[in-house]
Motif scaffolding. Structure first.
Motif, short mmCIF file in Angstrom:
data_model
loop_
_atom_site.label_atom_id
_atom_site.label_comp_id
_atom_site.label_asym_id
_atom_site.label_seq_id
_atom_site.Cartn_x
_atom_site.Cartn_y
_atom_site.Cartn_z
N THR A 1 4.00 3.73 8.60
CA THR A 1 4.33 2.98 7.38
C THR A 1 3.22 2.00 7.02
OG1 THR A 1 6.70 3.16 7.85
CG2 THR A 1 6.01 1.43 6.31
N ILE A 2 2.75 1.24 8.01
CA ILE A 2 1.69 0.26 7.71
C ILE A 2 0.40 0.97 7.32
CG2 ILE A 2 0.64 -0.04 10.01
CD1 ILE A 2 1.73 -2.88 7.63
N SER A 3 0.15 2.15 7.89
CA SER A 3 -1.05 2.92 7.53
C SER A 3 -0.94 3.48 6.12
CB SER A 3 -1.27 4.05 8.54
OG SER A 3 -1.46 3.54 9.84
N PHE A 4 0.27 3.91 5.74
CA PHE A 4 0.46 4.41 4.37
C PHE A 4 0.28 3.29 3.36
CE2 PHE A 4 3.23 5.49 0.73
CZ PHE A 4 2.57 6.64 0.31
N LEU A 5 0.83 2.12 3.67
CA LEU A 5 0.64 0.97 2.79
C LEU A 5 -0.83 0.60 2.70
CD1 LEU A 5 3.69 -1.25 3.84
CD2 LEU A 5 3.42 0.06 1.72
N ASP A 6 -1.54 0.77 3.81
CA ASP A 6 -2.98 0.47 3.83
C ASP A 6 -3.75 1.48 2.97
OD1 ASP A 6 -4.81 -1.43 4.72
OD2 ASP A 6 -5.49 -0.16 6.38
N ASP A 7 -3.19 2.69 2.83
CA ASP A 7 -3.81 3.70 1.96
C ASP A 7 -3.74 3.31 0.48
OD1 ASP A 7 -4.86 5.69 3.62
OD2 ASP A 7 -2.91 6.65 3.89
N ILE A 8 -2.66 2.61 0.10
CA ILE A 8 -2.44 2.34 -1.33
C ILE A 8 -2.62 0.87 -1.70
CG2 ILE A 8 -0.94 4.33 -1.60
CD1 ILE A 8 1.47 2.56 -1.38
N LEU A 9 -2.66 -0.02 -0.71
CA LEU A 9 -2.83 -1.45 -0.96
C LEU A 9 -3.92 -2.01 -0.05
CD1 LEU A 9 0.97 -2.38 -0.76
CD2 LEU A 9 -0.34 -2.06 -2.88
N THR A 10 -4.31 -3.25 -0.29
CA THR A 10 -5.23 -3.94 0.62
C THR A 10 -4.39 -4.90 1.46
OG1 THR A 10 -7.02 -3.83 -0.99
CG2 THR A 10 -7.25 -5.42 0.81
N LEU A 11 -4.21 -4.53 2.73
CA LEU A 11 -3.34 -5.31 3.60
C LEU A 11 -4.13 -6.32 4.41
CD1 LEU A 11 -0.96 -2.56 5.04
CD2 LEU A 11 -0.50 -4.15 3.18
N ASN A 12 -3.46 -7.39 4.79
CA ASN A 12 -4.03 -8.37 5.69
C ASN A 12 -4.27 -7.73 7.05
OD1 ASN A 12 -3.82 -10.53 7.86
ND2 ASN A 12 -3.96 -11.81 6.04
N ASN A 13 -5.48 -7.89 7.60
CA ASN A 13 -5.82 -7.27 8.87
C ASN A 13 -4.91 -7.72 10.01
OD1 ASN A 13 -7.85 -5.50 8.21
ND2 ASN A 13 -9.49 -6.98 8.50
N LYS A 14 -4.50 -8.99 9.97
CA LYS A 14 -3.64 -9.50 11.04
C LYS A 14 -2.27 -8.81 11.04
CE LYS A 14 -5.79 -14.09 11.32
NZ LYS A 14 -5.60 -15.56 11.15
N VAL A 15 -1.75 -8.56 9.83
CA VAL A 15 -0.47 -7.85 9.72
C VAL A 15 -0.61 -6.43 10.25
CG1 VAL A 15 1.26 -6.96 8.11
CG2 VAL A 15 0.29 -9.25 7.76
N ARG A 16 -1.67 -5.76 9.81
CA ARG A 16 -1.89 -4.37 10.24
C ARG A 16 -2.07 -4.28 11.75
NH1 ARG A 16 -6.57 -1.74 10.78
NH2 ARG A 16 -7.70 -3.38 9.66
N LEU A 17 -2.90 -5.15 12.31
CA LEU A 17 -3.14 -5.13 13.76
C LEU A 17 -1.89 -5.50 14.54
CD1 LEU A 17 -6.70 -6.75 13.88
CD2 LEU A 17 -6.10 -4.33 14.23
N GLY A 18 -1.08 -6.42 13.98
CA GLY A 18 0.17 -6.80 14.63
C GLY A 18 1.13 -5.62 14.74
N ILE A 19 1.24 -4.84 13.67
CA ILE A 19 2.11 -3.65 13.68
C ILE A 19 1.56 -2.61 14.64
CG2 ILE A 19 3.05 -1.77 12.32
CD1 ILE A 19 4.36 -4.42 11.72
N HIS A 20 0.24 -2.44 14.65
CA HIS A 20 -0.38 -1.48 15.58
C HIS A 20 -0.05 -1.85 17.02
CE1 HIS A 20 -3.54 0.98 13.24
NE2 HIS A 20 -2.66 0.52 12.38
N LEU A 21 -0.21 -3.12 17.34
CA LEU A 21 0.06 -3.57 18.71
C LEU A 21 1.53 -3.39 19.07
CD1 LEU A 21 -0.93 -4.86 21.32
CD2 LEU A 21 -0.53 -7.11 20.29
N THR A 22 2.42 -3.70 18.15
CA THR A 22 3.85 -3.51 18.38
C THR A 22 4.17 -2.04 18.64
OG1 THR A 22 4.39 -5.39 16.94
CG2 THR A 22 6.16 -3.81 17.40
#
Length: 331
Positions: free
Chosen positions: A85-106
């Protein structure tokens, strides 16, 4: 009785395949409606506007399998859906790196829970963390030409299926087949001269997460860490590309076209599918050697590793040249 069971199994797999084709076509309509596309730029290896995110079928296939099978391996599935989900949102939006990395780690921690890894010593957790994060990033870096993500992943899933059936049973045959069917559907639209769609971050990240899950299961079952060589081609190209970029004092976090597969396709003008075939063939030979040497000592696995890395470096230096690989022209 056996033939009836096989008929039922084949019918179920056919149903999965039809569902995946329909869902992929529906996604194309949605992506076209909301302009989820890739436009070529100076770093691209393609020249036409193409639908992005076709790899969304990978996590969807696992979700559908899970819904049909009483929510098995739920930590893995939740982690996969979160990172997809976070990767798909990253495909269509510019996400905050901390949010993306936090979801990855989780998601990675959920994967560790599925593996029951928290019962191991802390250093195994650290090794696993490096392996998972490195593989996900490698897959993302390597997703640059038609066919390579889908073709390489299908080969890997096929190899894991063979190992599961003929060497050691470590996971669900059906889940491997379901992921393989999703890859077949994606490859139909991507493994061609003019791709209908690209995997996008959602595709490269999710299929990396899925493959890491299977390889982790295999390593834990057999206590054989050399099964990591099932990803040797991607790992080698990624690791040495990062190494050469560091030598050239480049920012390794900036987008680039420095991978060997990109040199072959963009500079030497080999077709995307031919380069993909070379990468798949190399990994197929490595996988065959792994199966042959599965019960042998460490020297055989080391020999496979050193042989491939040597051939890879000889090819890179002979085709690209020492100056291009190691000398910075920015100073």
């Amino acid at each position: 009785m056996i033939s009836y069971f096989n008929l039922m199994q084949n019918s179920i797999l056919l149903l999965y395949f039809v569902i995946f084709v329909v869902l992929e076509l529906v996604y194309f309509k949605i992506a076209d409606r909301f302009n989820i596309i890739d436009k070529p730029n100076h770093r691209s290896s393609h020249q036409t506007i193409t639908i992005r995110g076709g790899g969304i079928i990978f996590p969807i296939s696992v979700l559908i399998y899970t819904l049909f099978n009483d929510f098995q391996q739920i930590y893995f599935v939740i982690g996969l859906l979160a990172i997809s989900t976070i990767s798909f949102l990253d495909d269509i939006l510019t996400l905050n790196n901390k949010v993306r990395l936090g979801i990855h780690l989780t998601s990675v921690l959920l994967l560790f829970m599925q593996w029951d890894l928290f019962s191991f010593s802390w250093y195994w957790l650290l090794i696993a963390l490096v392996f998972v994060i490195a593989t996900i990033n490698a897959y993302n870096f390597m997703d640059g030409i038609n066919g390579i993500t889908g073709g390489y992943s299908l080969l890997t899933i096929g190899s894991l299926y063979y190992i599961n059936k003929s060497v050691v049973n470590f996971t669900s045959d059906e889940l491997l087949l379901v992921v393989g069917l999703a890859l077949l559907v994606f490859n139909f639209f991507n493994f061609r001269t003019k791709a209908k769609c690209f995997a996008g971050d959602v595709g490269s990240v999710s299929i990396a997460f899925i493959i890491v899950f299977f390889i982790g299961q295999l390593i834990l079952k057999t206590q054989n860490p050399f099964y990591i060589l099932l990803l040797l081609v991607y790992g080698t190209d990624t690791a040495f590309t990062v190494f050469f970029r560091k030598l050239r004092k480049e920012n390794i976090f900036e987008a680039h076209r420095s991978h060997f597969y990109q040199y072959l396709s963009n500079h030497l003008k080999y077709s995307h599918l031919l380069v993909t075939f070379f990468y798949m063939l190399a990994q197929l030979l490595i996988n065959a050697a792994l199966v042959v040497f599965v019960n042998d000592n460490i020297l055989h696995f080391g020999g496979v590793f050193l042989a491939f890395v040597t051939i890879y470096l000889v090819l890179r230096f002979s085709l690209e040249g020492k100056n291009k690989l190691m000398v910075s022209y920015n100073h």
